[in-house]
Design a protein around this motif. Structure first.
Motif, PDB file in Angstrom:
ATOM      1  N   VAL A   1       0.861  -1.182   0.000  1.00 31.70           N
ATOM      2  CA  VAL A   1       0.000   0.000   0.000  1.00 31.70           C
ATOM      3  C   VAL A   1       0.899   1.233   0.000  1.00 31.70           C
ATOM      4  O   VAL A   1       1.735   1.383   0.893  1.00 31.70           O
ATOM      5  CB  VAL A   1      -0.936   0.022   1.231  1.00 31.70           C
ATOM      6  N   GLY A   2       0.742   2.079  -0.990  1.00 29.99           N
ATOM      7  CA  GLY A   2       1.533   3.304  -1.050  1.00 29.99           C
ATOM      8  C   GLY A   2       3.029   3.056  -1.152  1.00 29.99           C
ATOM      9  O   GLY A   2       3.823   3.871  -0.715  1.00 29.99           O
ATOM     10  N   GLY A   3       3.420   1.924  -1.718  1.00 33.19           N
ATOM     11  CA  GLY A   3       4.834   1.623  -1.883  1.00 33.19           C
ATOM     12  C   GLY A   3       5.519   1.128  -0.628  1.00 33.19           C
ATOM     13  O   GLY A   3       6.735   0.916  -0.618  1.00 33.19           O
ATOM     14  N   ASN A   4       4.764   0.938   0.440  1.00 32.71           N
ATOM     15  CA  ASN A   4       5.340   0.486   1.703  1.00 32.71           C
ATOM     16  C   ASN A   4       5.124  -1.001   1.902  1.00 32.71           C
ATOM     17  O   ASN A   4       4.185  -1.581   1.383  1.00 32.71           O
ATOM     18  CB  ASN A   4       4.719   1.255   2.872  1.00 32.71           C
ATOM     19  N   ARG A   5       5.999  -1.593   2.685  1.00 28.01           N
ATOM     20  CA  ARG A   5       5.933  -3.009   3.053  1.00 28.01           C
ATOM     21  C   ARG A   5       5.658  -3.866   1.814  1.00 28.01           C
ATOM     22  O   ARG A   5       4.676  -4.583   1.741  1.00 28.01           O
ATOM     23  CB  ARG A   5       4.916  -3.232   4.157  1.00 28.01           C
ATOM     24  N   LYS A   6       6.582  -3.777   0.878  1.00 28.94           N
ATOM     25  CA  LYS A   6       6.428  -4.493  -0.387  1.00 28.94           C
ATOM     26  C   LYS A   6       6.564  -6.001  -0.180  1.00 28.94           C
ATOM     27  O   LYS A   6       7.504  -6.469   0.463  1.00 28.94           O
ATOM     28  CB  LYS A   6       7.453  -4.003  -1.398  1.00 28.94           C
ATOM     29  N   PHE A   7       5.605  -6.702  -0.731  1.00 29.70           N
ATOM     30  CA  PHE A   7       5.554  -8.156  -0.626  1.00 29.70           C
ATOM     31  C   PHE A   7       4.864  -8.670  -1.888  1.00 29.70           C
ATOM     32  O   PHE A   7       3.660  -8.910  -1.906  1.00 29.70           O
ATOM     33  CB  PHE A   7       4.784  -8.526   0.636  1.00 29.70           C
ATOM     34  N   PRO A   8       5.630  -8.820  -2.982  1.00 31.28           N
ATOM     35  CA  PRO A   8       5.048  -9.215  -4.274  1.00 31.28           C
ATOM     36  C   PRO A   8       4.298 -10.554  -4.202  1.00 31.28           C
ATOM     37  O   PRO A   8       4.606 -11.416  -3.365  1.00 31.28           O
ATOM     38  CB  PRO A   8       6.259  -9.325  -5.194  1.00 31.28           C
ATOM     39  N   MET A   9       3.353 -10.701  -5.104  1.00 29.70           N
ATOM     40  CA  MET A   9       2.526 -11.901  -5.132  1.00 29.70           C
ATOM     41  C   MET A   9       3.362 -13.181  -5.257  1.00 29.70           C
ATOM     42  O   MET A   9       3.092 -14.167  -4.568  1.00 29.70           O
ATOM     43  CB  MET A   9       1.515 -11.822  -6.274  1.00 29.70           C
ATOM     44  N   ALA A  10       4.362 -13.164  -6.120  1.00 32.85           N
ATOM     45  CA  ALA A  10       5.190 -14.360  -6.299  1.00 32.85           C
ATOM     46  C   ALA A  10       5.904 -14.707  -4.992  1.00 32.85           C
ATOM     47  O   ALA A  10       5.998 -15.885  -4.623  1.00 32.85           O
ATOM     48  CB  ALA A  10       6.209 -14.134  -7.418  1.00 32.85           C
ATOM     49  N   ARG A  11       6.366 -13.695  -4.288  1.00 37.46           N
ATOM     50  CA  ARG A  11       7.050 -13.928  -3.007  1.00 37.46           C
ATOM     51  C   ARG A  11       6.069 -14.453  -1.963  1.00 37.46           C
ATOM     52  O   ARG A  11       6.432 -15.273  -1.118  1.00 37.46           O
ATOM     53  CB  ARG A  11       7.719 -12.628  -2.536  1.00 37.46           C
ATOM     54  N   GLN A  12       4.813 -13.974  -2.013  1.00 39.89           N
ATOM     55  CA  GLN A  12       3.801 -14.488  -1.094  1.00 39.89           C
ATOM     56  C   GLN A  12       3.605 -15.982  -1.316  1.00 39.89           C
ATOM     57  O   GLN A  12       3.585 -16.769  -0.364  1.00 39.89           O
ATOM     58  CB  GLN A  12       2.469 -13.743  -1.289  1.00 39.89           C
ATOM     59  N   ARG A  13       3.482 -16.387  -2.584  1.00 42.17           N
ATOM     60  CA  ARG A  13       3.320 -17.813  -2.907  1.00 42.17           C
ATOM     61  C   ARG A  13       4.515 -18.623  -2.398  1.00 42.17           C
ATOM     62  O   ARG A  13       4.350 -19.686  -1.805  1.00 42.17           O
ATOM     63  CB  ARG A  13       3.171 -18.012  -4.420  1.00 42.17           C
ATOM     64  N   GLU A  14       5.722 -18.090  -2.621  1.00 46.85           N
ATOM     65  CA  GLU A  14       6.937 -18.783  -2.180  1.00 46.85           C
ATOM     66  C   GLU A  14       6.958 -18.964  -0.662  1.00 46.85           C
ATOM     67  O   GLU A  14       7.299 -20.030  -0.158  1.00 46.85           O
ATOM     68  CB  GLU A  14       8.179 -18.004  -2.608  1.00 46.85           C
ATOM     69  N   LEU A  15       6.625 -17.897   0.059  1.00 47.65           N
ATOM     70  CA  LEU A  15       6.664 -17.951   1.521  1.00 47.65           C
ATOM     71  C   LEU A  15       5.663 -18.965   2.060  1.00 47.65           C
ATOM     72  O   LEU A  15       5.987 -19.757   2.940  1.00 47.65           O
ATOM     73  CB  LEU A  15       6.397 -16.561   2.107  1.00 47.65           C
ATOM     74  N   PHE A  16       4.461 -18.962   1.500  1.00 46.78           N
ATOM     75  CA  PHE A  16       3.446 -19.920   1.961  1.00 46.78           C
ATOM     76  C   PHE A  16       3.873 -21.352   1.637  1.00 46.78           C
ATOM     77  O   PHE A  16       3.688 -22.255   2.456  1.00 46.78           O
ATOM     78  CB  PHE A  16       2.081 -19.587   1.369  1.00 46.78           C
ATOM     79  N   ALA A  17       4.464 -21.564   0.472  1.00 46.40           N
ATOM     80  CA  ALA A  17       4.954 -22.897   0.116  1.00 46.40           C
ATOM     81  C   ALA A  17       6.086 -23.309   1.051  1.00 46.40           C
ATOM     82  O   ALA A  17       6.150 -24.466   1.481  1.00 46.40           O
ATOM     83  CB  ALA A  17       5.415 -22.923  -1.341  1.00 46.40           C
TER      84      ALA A  17
ATOM     85  N   THR B   1      -2.891 -20.089  -3.696  1.00 49.59           N
ATOM     86  CA  THR B   1      -3.338 -19.120  -4.696  1.00 49.59           C
ATOM     87  C   THR B   1      -3.345 -17.750  -4.052  1.00 49.59           C
ATOM     88  O   THR B   1      -3.876 -17.578  -2.949  1.00 49.59           O
ATOM     89  CB  THR B   1      -4.765 -19.450  -5.194  1.00 49.59           C
ATOM     90  N   VAL B   2      -2.773 -16.762  -4.740  1.00 51.50           N
ATOM     91  CA  VAL B   2      -2.753 -15.381  -4.247  1.00 51.50           C
ATOM     92  C   VAL B   2      -3.700 -14.566  -5.116  1.00 51.50           C
ATOM     93  O   VAL B   2      -3.621 -14.600  -6.340  1.00 51.50           O
ATOM     94  CB  VAL B   2      -1.324 -14.789  -4.292  1.00 51.50           C
ATOM     95  N   LEU B   3      -4.592 -13.833  -4.462  1.00 53.84           N
ATOM     96  CA  LEU B   3      -5.532 -12.963  -5.169  1.00 53.84           C
ATOM     97  C   LEU B   3      -5.147 -11.518  -4.908  1.00 53.84           C
ATOM     98  O   LEU B   3      -5.101 -11.081  -3.745  1.00 53.84           O
ATOM     99  CB  LEU B   3      -6.970 -13.218  -4.678  1.00 53.84           C
ATOM    100  N   LEU B   4      -4.848 -10.801  -5.941  1.00 56.37           N
ATOM    101  CA  LEU B   4      -4.486  -9.383  -5.877  1.00 56.37           C
ATOM    102  C   LEU B   4      -3.164  -9.166  -5.141  1.00 56.37           C
ATOM    103  O   LEU B   4      -2.628 -10.068  -4.516  1.00 56.37           O
ATOM    104  CB  LEU B   4      -5.597  -8.542  -5.239  1.00 56.37           C
ATOM    105  N   GLN B   5      -2.652  -7.980  -5.215  1.00 59.07           N
ATOM    106  CA  GLN B   5      -1.371  -7.631  -4.607  1.00 59.07           C
ATOM    107  C   GLN B   5      -1.466  -7.390  -3.105  1.00 59.07           C
ATOM    108  O   GLN B   5      -0.457  -7.294  -2.443  1.00 59.07           O
ATOM    109  CB  GLN B   5      -0.851  -6.333  -5.246  1.00 59.07           C
TER     110      GLN B   5
END
Length: 180
Positions: A13-29, A37-41
């Motif tokens: 949000v507003g360029g803060n605490r960046k956590f891209p969708m691909a990285r979210q998938r990786e972390l959960f895996a 499955t990640v929905l939206l950024q």
């Protein structure tokens, strides 16, 4: 297969605490979650139920994010059935026709003190409406949330719990993903 839904608060949000969708998938895996499955950024992750209570799942995700990314992200987790119950409990069915006007704020627990919400004079904010149902706070703003004085007042209400909001489109898409 049973599913859980993680709602991450305040990322990308507003360029803060960046956590891209691909990285979210990786972390959960990396945490051992399957069928991720990640929905939206903005932090909406659906995954196979790991067989542990949602609150414990949330704590594990929070700890891993802090360890890997170096910042704290509050996480709320709902089971598929809890999310379905939140959709069914919508006190403003008339808002479904304009889903961008309806928002659900998911709470970590039922607030012990709801007086900050009760203190809001709902008539003063008409046509906007607010209703707390268990651990979900429903906010209907027919004129849009961006101009809503009620939404502003609610954001200032201190309920003593972790909260994160999603619009109705996102909530129903998450449920559809959990049902897939």
């Amino acid at each position: 297969m049973s599913r859980q839904v993680a709602l991450l608060r305040g990322i990308n949000v507003g360029g803060n605490r960046k956590f891209p969708m691909a990285r979210q998938r990786e972390l959960f895996a990396a945490l051992g979650h399957e069928d991720v499955t990640v929905l939206l950024q903005t932090g909406n992750v659906v995954f196979a139920d790991p067989g542990i209570p949602p609150q414990e799942t949330a704590r594990r995700i929070e700890a891993r994010i802090a360890e890997d990314l170096g910042f704290f992200v509050p996480v709320l987790v709902r089971t598929r059935d809890e999310l379905a119950a939140a959709v069914a409990a919508n006190p403003f069915p008339q808002a479904v026709a304009e889903p961008k006007t309806l928002h659900v704020t998911f709470l970590s627990e039922v607030p012990a003190d709801v007086s900050p919400l009760e203190a809001l004079d709902s008539d003063a904010y008409a046509p906007d409406r607010l209703r707390l149902v268990g651990r979900e706070l429903y906010l209907w703003c027919p004129g849009g949330i961006g101009r809503s004085k009620l939404a502003e007042a609610v954001s200032r209400a201190r309920l003593g719990v972790t909260a994160t909001a999603r619009n109705w489109n996102t909530v129903t898409k998450l449920l559809a993903l959990a049902d897939a």
